[in-house]
Design an enzyme around this catalytic site. Structure first.
Site, mmCIF file in Angstrom:
data_model
loop_
_atom_site.group_PDB
_atom_site.id
_atom_site.type_symbol
_atom_site.label_atom_id
_atom_site.label_comp_id
_atom_site.label_asym_id
_atom_site.label_seq_id
_atom_site.Cartn_x
_atom_site.Cartn_y
_atom_site.Cartn_z
ATOM 1 N N HIS A 88 45.603 28.222 71.559
ATOM 2 C CA HIS A 88 47.017 29.126 71.615
ATOM 3 C C HIS A 88 45.526 30.230 72.491
ATOM 4 O O HIS A 88 46.053 31.345 72.574
ATOM 5 C CB HIS A 88 46.087 29.427 70.055
ATOM 6 C CG HIS A 88 47.851 28.918 69.539
ATOM 7 N ND1 HIS A 88 47.933 27.910 68.983
ATOM 8 C CD2 HIS A 88 49.463 29.617 68.835
ATOM 9 C CE1 HIS A 88 49.138 26.949 68.540
ATOM 10 N NE2 HIS A 88 50.034 28.787 68.546
ATOM 11 N N LYS A 147 49.312 23.718 57.760
ATOM 12 C CA LYS A 147 49.253 23.082 56.015
ATOM 13 C C LYS A 147 48.986 24.787 54.876
ATOM 14 O O LYS A 147 48.157 25.784 56.156
ATOM 15 C CB LYS A 147 48.124 22.185 55.932
ATOM 16 C CG LYS A 147 47.088 22.858 56.242
ATOM 17 C CD LYS A 147 45.501 21.670 55.333
ATOM 18 C CE LYS A 147 44.530 21.475 56.292
ATOM 19 N NZ LYS A 147 43.262 22.335 55.784
#
Ligand code: SF4
Lengths: 275, 177
Positions: free
Chosen positions: B35, B98
């Site tokens: 990212h 998650k």
């Protein structure tokens, strides 16, 4: 020193810790699975158990985060701690991780990825030989560690509140159901180490000291009343166990450390007597 | 319910928080450093190594040995919250990870009509069985943090934040509260 033996033992421990769910953890997960009546949470527990079966059969890591390889070394009276011994342990770690393709998650300031330097904690015993425990700690849960330096006269309720709050803050990020390690006493650094050490021993047996056992049970109940549950889906099992370790401390304070483990609580130990 | 990639806008909008989905098709792994690279490239107005439009990003840093893919479960999504808006602007359709995300992510999912899925955390060997093939796409130097393409079959997901901004984890509060 039998270097080969040490390397091969550590290597086996690396593989065992990463691919075989500990029996005590598996037992508590099975109990939780049978007892859970929130259907979605129960299914999630079923997947965790199924994951353990696949990991073991196919020698795939239980979790892709194969952790920082932490080593606890308990040295007996006849053991000479030497650089060569530490290097042999490192070699076993490197070989085990590399051979099975376990992830290198350790990064240094030059952005170099490796399995080292692993973190070694050395303790001493009067027994013979030495015990090596390989404890791969994932960071999803390590990131949720907490430390608080209480006043020495603090109430039990305030300590409980801090521990339960640490779990509430972890929410479902650290892969519940958790095993919660608590260290009380010592210093700021050593109480967090105690909290981690609390996770090494069997977690499915009550503490030998009954008052400690009662405290663990009452914390277990308070934490499970948070109803976070596997994947944050709710249900009865936010934690599988709480384990407390204590140590003497200074009269002016009371350090309390919390180290949370995910359901993938991994460790494997071996004792070497002829080395 | 089963879904196939690419997910259409209609697919995305039909999904409701809490719903269980089995995904077939393609997802792309990216975690912290990938990212960061995306953002750096965008900052220099350079082309990304893959077009993110309609892609599903899986927050995952797998175990790989030679040609063999090993454990590959989800990592904590909230670490990627800071990149989310830029990713949605690039057209990312959904993310898989998650854990809870910052409340601001609900608003972003609503605004861009995007979805955040969660999958079985700490069940990386189980999830490995739902991946039929993989290949390296970009940033190979990042090791496990590189971008990989996974072909998935019946990959189990739960909608955690839907396009209305409903969040199954709202009841848990946030860590900063
Ligand atoms: S917290 Fe534990 S189970 Fe969850 S991703 Fe990290 S190592 Fe795996």
């Amino acid at each position: 020193m039998n270097r080969k033996k040490i390397v091969s033992t550590v290597k086996k421990l690396v593989v065992k810790a990463n691919t075989e769910l500990r029996k005590d953890v598996a037992g508590l997960l099975r109990t939780a699975y049978q007892d859970e009546d929130n259907r979605q949470a129960q299914e999630a527990l079923g997947v965790i158990l199924e994951n353990a079966r696949i990991a073991r059969a196919r020698r795939i890591a239980l979790c892709q985060d194969t952790g920082l390889p932490i080593v606890f070394l308990e040295a007996g009276a006849d053991v000479k701690i030497s650089r060569a011994l530490i290097d042999a342990i490192q070699e076993g770690i490197d070989q085990g991780y590399a051979e099975y393709g376990f992830r290198a998650s350790t990064i240094d300031s030059d952005r170099h990825l490796s399995y080292s330097p692993y973190i070694t904690h050395i303790g001493f015993t009067r027994k013979k030989g030495f015990t090596i425990t390989v404890f791969p700690k994932g960071f999803g849960s390590e990131n949720k560690s907490q430390l608080k330096m209480f006043n020495p006269t603090v109430s039990r309720e305030s300590i409980d509140e801090f521990i339960v709050e640490a779990v509430r803050k972890a929410g479902c990020d650290a892969c519940p159901p958790y095993v919660v390690g608590v260290g009380i006493g010592g210093t700021s650094d050593s109480c967090l180490l105690l909290a981690k050490e609390a996770l090494i021993g069997r977690i499915d047996r009550p503490a030998r000291d009954t008052s400690a056992g009662k405290w663990e049970t009452s914390l277990y109940e308070k934490i499970n009343a948070l109803h976070i549950g596997p994947m944050g889906l709710g249900g009865k099992y936010t934690c599988l166990a709480v384990k407390i370790k204590t140590a003497p401390t200074h009269i002016a304070g009371l350090p309390v450390g919390v180290n949370i483990s995910c359901h993938a609580l991994r460790s494997a130990s071996a004792t070497i007597r002829d080395f | 319910m089963e879904l196939k990639t690419p997910l259409s806008e209609k697919d995305l909008i039909s999904l409701k928080a809490g719903q269980v989905v089995l995904l077939n098709g393609t997802v792309y792994t990216a975690r912290d450093r990938a990212h960061q690279r995306f953002i750096e490239l965008l900052g220099r107005t350079q082309a990304l190594p893959l077009d993110l439009k309609n892609k599903i990003i899986y927050y995952c840093g797998p175990n790989i040995k030679g040609d063999t893919l090993g454990a590959c479960g989800p990592t904590t999504a909230s670490r990627m919250d800071v990149y989310m808006k830029a990713m949605y602007i690039q057209g990312v359709a959904a993310t898989i990870g998650k854990g809870q995300r910052e409340p601001a992510m609900r608003q972003l999912c609503k605004e861009y009509k995007r979805v955040y899925f969660v999958t079985h955390a700490g069940c990386a060997a189980y999830l490995r069985n739902r991946i039929t093939s993989y290949r390296l796409i970009a940033f190979g130097d990042l090791g496990a943090e590189a971008v990989f393409e996974f072909e998935v079959e019946k990959f189990p997901l739960i909608v955690a934040i839907d396009t209305q901004g409903n969040d199954i984890y709202e009841r848990l509060g946030t860590s900063s509260e």
